[in-house]
Write a protein that holds these residues in place. Structure first.
Motif, PDB file in Angstrom:
ATOM      1  N   HIS A   3       0.844  -1.202   0.216  1.00  0.00           N
ATOM      2  CA  HIS A   3       0.053   0.067   0.074  1.00  0.00           C
ATOM      3  C   HIS A   3       0.711   1.421  -0.086  1.00  0.00           C
ATOM      4  CE1 HIS A   3      -3.620  -2.255   1.888  1.00  0.00           C
ATOM      5  NE2 HIS A   3      -3.177  -2.942   1.059  1.00  0.00           N
ATOM      6  N   ASN A   4       2.061   1.112  -0.215  1.00  0.00           N
ATOM      7  CA  ASN A   4       2.729   2.398  -0.100  1.00  0.00           C
ATOM      8  C   ASN A   4       3.005   3.053  -1.357  1.00  0.00           C
ATOM      9  OD1 ASN A   4       4.538   0.338  -1.092  1.00  0.00           O
ATOM     10  ND2 ASN A   4       6.446   1.044  -0.151  1.00  0.00           N
ATOM     11  N   THR A   5       2.556   2.544  -2.353  1.00  0.00           N
ATOM     12  CA  THR A   5       2.297   3.416  -3.865  1.00  0.00           C
ATOM     13  C   THR A   5       0.923   3.124  -4.238  1.00  0.00           C
ATOM     14  OG1 THR A   5       2.807   1.481  -5.039  1.00  0.00           O
ATOM     15  CG2 THR A   5       4.648   2.513  -4.405  1.00  0.00           C
ATOM     16  N   ALA A   6       0.538   3.843  -5.199  1.00  0.00           N
ATOM     17  CA  ALA A   6      -0.788   3.833  -5.637  1.00  0.00           C
ATOM     18  C   ALA A   6      -1.098   2.713  -6.567  1.00  0.00           C
ATOM     19  CB  ALA A   6      -1.079   5.149  -6.771  1.00  0.00           C
ATOM     20  N   LYS A   7       0.108   2.165  -7.464  1.00  0.00           N
ATOM     21  CA  LYS A   7       0.204   1.024  -7.947  1.00  0.00           C
ATOM     22  C   LYS A   7      -0.094  -0.209  -7.083  1.00  0.00           C
ATOM     23  CE  LYS A   7       2.310   1.871 -12.442  1.00  0.00           C
ATOM     24  NZ  LYS A   7       3.561   1.573 -13.381  1.00  0.00           N
ATOM     25  N   GLY A   8       0.624  -0.067  -5.938  1.00  0.00           N
ATOM     26  CA  GLY A   8       0.471  -1.296  -5.088  1.00  0.00           C
ATOM     27  C   GLY A   8      -0.788  -1.580  -4.198  1.00  0.00           C
TER      28      GLY A   8
END
Length: 84
Positions: A3-8
């Protein structure tokens, strides 16, 4: 998960969505193995997959292998009556 990136976050949402839809359709965790095994067969030379060709892999598809289904009496009865 990732969840640390938008893609993740998007990838996690996709996995959770598939998981919950599979549960609602009385599928076992084997369903994930099945779709992850089958999806590469539908890639073109660039690695893309045409979503229109994936209906038979959806959690509500009657064509899924028996291993994907939870062994519930109601589930088996419904599928057998559909096949008759």
């Amino acid at each position: 998960m990732f969840h640390n990136t938008a893609k993740g976050a998007g990838a996690s949402a996709l996995v959770y969505s598939i998981s919950e839809t599979a549960k609602l359709n009385n599928l076992r965790p084997y369903y994930f193995r099945h779709i992850l095994t089958e999806l590469p067969k539908y890639r073109d030379k660039k690695g893309n997959i045409d979503p229109a060709k994936l209906d038979h892999l959806m959690p509500w598809a009657e064509e899924l292998p028996e291993e994907c289904w939870k062994p519930r009496r109601l589930n088996i009865t419904v599928r057998q009556s559909r096949q008759s």
